[in-house]
Design a protein around this motif. Structure first.
Motif, short mmCIF file in Angstrom:
data_model
loop_
_atom_site.label_atom_id
_atom_site.label_comp_id
_atom_site.label_asym_id
_atom_site.label_seq_id
_atom_site.Cartn_x
_atom_site.Cartn_y
_atom_site.Cartn_z
N LEU A 100 0.82 -1.21 0.00
CA LEU A 100 0.00 0.00 0.00
C LEU A 100 0.86 1.26 0.00
O LEU A 100 0.54 2.25 -0.68
N ARG A 101 1.95 1.22 0.75
CA ARG A 101 2.78 2.43 0.92
C ARG A 101 3.63 2.73 -0.30
O ARG A 101 3.74 3.89 -0.73
N ASN A 102 4.22 1.71 -0.91
CA ASN A 102 5.23 1.92 -1.95
C ASN A 102 4.82 1.53 -3.36
O ASN A 102 5.53 1.85 -4.31
N TYR A 103 3.71 0.84 -3.52
CA TYR A 103 3.34 0.35 -4.84
C TYR A 103 1.92 0.75 -5.26
O TYR A 103 1.45 0.30 -6.31
N SER A 104 1.25 1.57 -4.46
CA SER A 104 -0.14 1.93 -4.73
C SER A 104 -0.29 3.42 -5.00
O SER A 104 0.61 4.21 -4.67
N PRO A 105 -1.41 3.83 -5.60
CA PRO A 105 -1.62 5.25 -5.89
C PRO A 105 -1.63 6.10 -4.63
O PRO A 105 -1.97 5.62 -3.53
N ASP A 106 -1.31 7.37 -4.78
CA ASP A 106 -1.40 8.31 -3.66
C ASP A 106 -2.83 8.33 -3.13
O ASP A 106 -3.79 8.30 -3.89
N GLY A 107 -2.96 8.38 -1.82
CA GLY A 107 -4.28 8.43 -1.21
C GLY A 107 -4.96 7.10 -1.07
O GLY A 107 -6.14 7.03 -0.71
N VAL A 108 -4.25 6.00 -1.34
CA VAL A 108 -4.86 4.68 -1.34
C VAL A 108 -5.47 4.31 0.01
O VAL A 108 -6.44 3.54 0.07
N LEU A 109 -4.93 4.84 1.09
CA LEU A 109 -5.44 4.46 2.41
C LEU A 109 -6.87 4.93 2.64
O LEU A 109 -7.55 4.42 3.53
N SER A 110 -7.33 5.87 1.85
CA SER A 110 -8.72 6.33 1.97
C SER A 110 -9.60 5.77 0.86
O SER A 110 -10.78 6.10 0.78
N TYR A 111 -9.05 4.92 0.01
CA TYR A 111 -9.81 4.40 -1.12
C TYR A 111 -10.97 3.52 -0.65
O TYR A 111 -10.82 2.64 0.20
N THR A 112 -12.13 3.76 -1.24
CA THR A 112 -13.25 2.85 -1.10
C THR A 112 -13.08 1.74 -2.14
O THR A 112 -12.20 1.79 -3.00
N GLU A 113 -13.95 0.75 -2.08
CA GLU A 113 -13.90 -0.33 -3.07
C GLU A 113 -14.09 0.23 -4.48
O GLU A 113 -13.40 -0.18 -5.42
N ASP A 114 -15.02 1.16 -4.65
CA ASP A 114 -15.28 1.73 -5.97
C ASP A 114 -14.09 2.52 -6.50
O ASP A 114 -13.79 2.50 -7.70
N GLN A 115 -13.40 3.23 -5.62
CA GLN A 115 -12.23 4.00 -6.06
C GLN A 115 -11.10 3.09 -6.51
O GLN A 115 -10.42 3.38 -7.51
#
Length: 300
Positions: A100-115
């Protein structure tokens, strides 16, 4: 309260296969080493992040946790002592949080399933492990920009085995019900092959609970996406989850409290606020406190 399953949910993996193939790789079958090799090879290629998921951490973490030899409880449903601070749990939390920290889009920690789904549909993120309902839209030509390169696979197996997520909804008859017979008749109707078939073939439900429906040629045709047989993957998930019953952790009424502690821990680790060890030890203490309030007897 007798109950009967109505609909299954299961977790495959989906990704853009073209980025992997350009790197001479394929969908990872194992983690951590093979999966990380893929993540490193595709990260940032064509402006695409290697991984994405939503903030339902208590669902996504567990296959990694179990694959590394850990668990949520000592022996559910008999012994509900949480086991979130074991070396295996700490290692799994660190591994997943790194994705999540190094390989995912910015803001991923707030992503919903739809996002998270939108990021994949638009080709902005590459690889995701989640419930089938969150991945099948990738095969919709009206929505998906990645349909032509879409690949499917089982959830990667860890050193201790494969533990793809699998769960079921269900119906129950309250013990004090004055219409138990009518309730039972409804359950028999709702879980019948005829009703499940209508649910699947008329309404498009992709994860039925009847093997006869899953194995039918009609279902296999419906679930063949980009030339890949998802019905076969589904049967494999049901087989592996049924052999050991590892999903029992999710059938206990106090799992939501423990799940909330897991969510908090992963957010803290992935955001860099806490180390995996500190966050998971805190999650363990929070889970124990909440379960004591619920009257659960534990080995603590």
């Amino acid at each position: 309260m007798p109950s009967l399953g109505s609909a299954e949910g299961w977790s495959p993996a989906a990704a853009r296969g073209d980025l992997m193939e350009k790197a001479g790789l394929k969908m990872p079958e194992t983690f951590p080493d093979e999966m990380m090799k893929v993540m490193d090879a595709v990260e940032g290629k064509e402006g695409v992040k290697a991984f994405v998921n939503d903030n339902l951490h208590h669902w996504h973490l567990i296959p990694y946790l179990m694959g590394l030899g850990g668990g949520v409880f000592k022996d559910p449903p008999n012994n509900l002592t949480p086991t979130l601070d074991t070396p295996e749990a700490i290692k799994a939390a660190d591994f997943y949080s790194n994705l999540l920290r190094n390989y995912s889009p910015d803001g991923v920690l707030s992503y919903t399933e739809d996002q998270a789904l939108t990021a994949m549909l638009q080709g902005r993120a590459n690889y995701r492990t989640h419930a089938l309902s969150q991945l099948t839209p990738l095969g919709d030509p009206a929505k998906s920009k990645v349909i032509n390169t879409l690949k499917w696979a089982m959830m990667p197996a860890g050193p201790k085995g494969a533990f793809p997520g699998s769960n079921s909804h269900g119906w129950g008859i309250p013990i004090n019900s004055k219409q138990k017979e009518a309730g039972w008749e409804f359950i028999k109707w709702a879980a019948s092959k005829e009703t499940i078939s209508r649910l699947v073939f008329e309404k498009g439900h992709a994860a039925p609970c009847r093997i006869s429906v899953i194995s039918s040629p009609q279902f296999k045709k419906m679930m063949t996406v980009n030339g890949q047989d998802l019905a076969d993957l589904y049967l494999k998930v049901l087989e592996v989850s049924g052999k050991t019953g590892y999903m029992k952790y999710r059938t206990v009424p106090v799992f939501p409290q423990v799940g909330a502690a897991i969510n908090t821990a992963i957010s803290a680790i992935a955001s860099g606020q806490m180390s995996a060890e500190a966050a998971m030890k805190q999650a363990q203490q929070q889970a124990i406190s909440d379960l004591k309030k619920a009257g659960v007897k534990m080995d603590v």
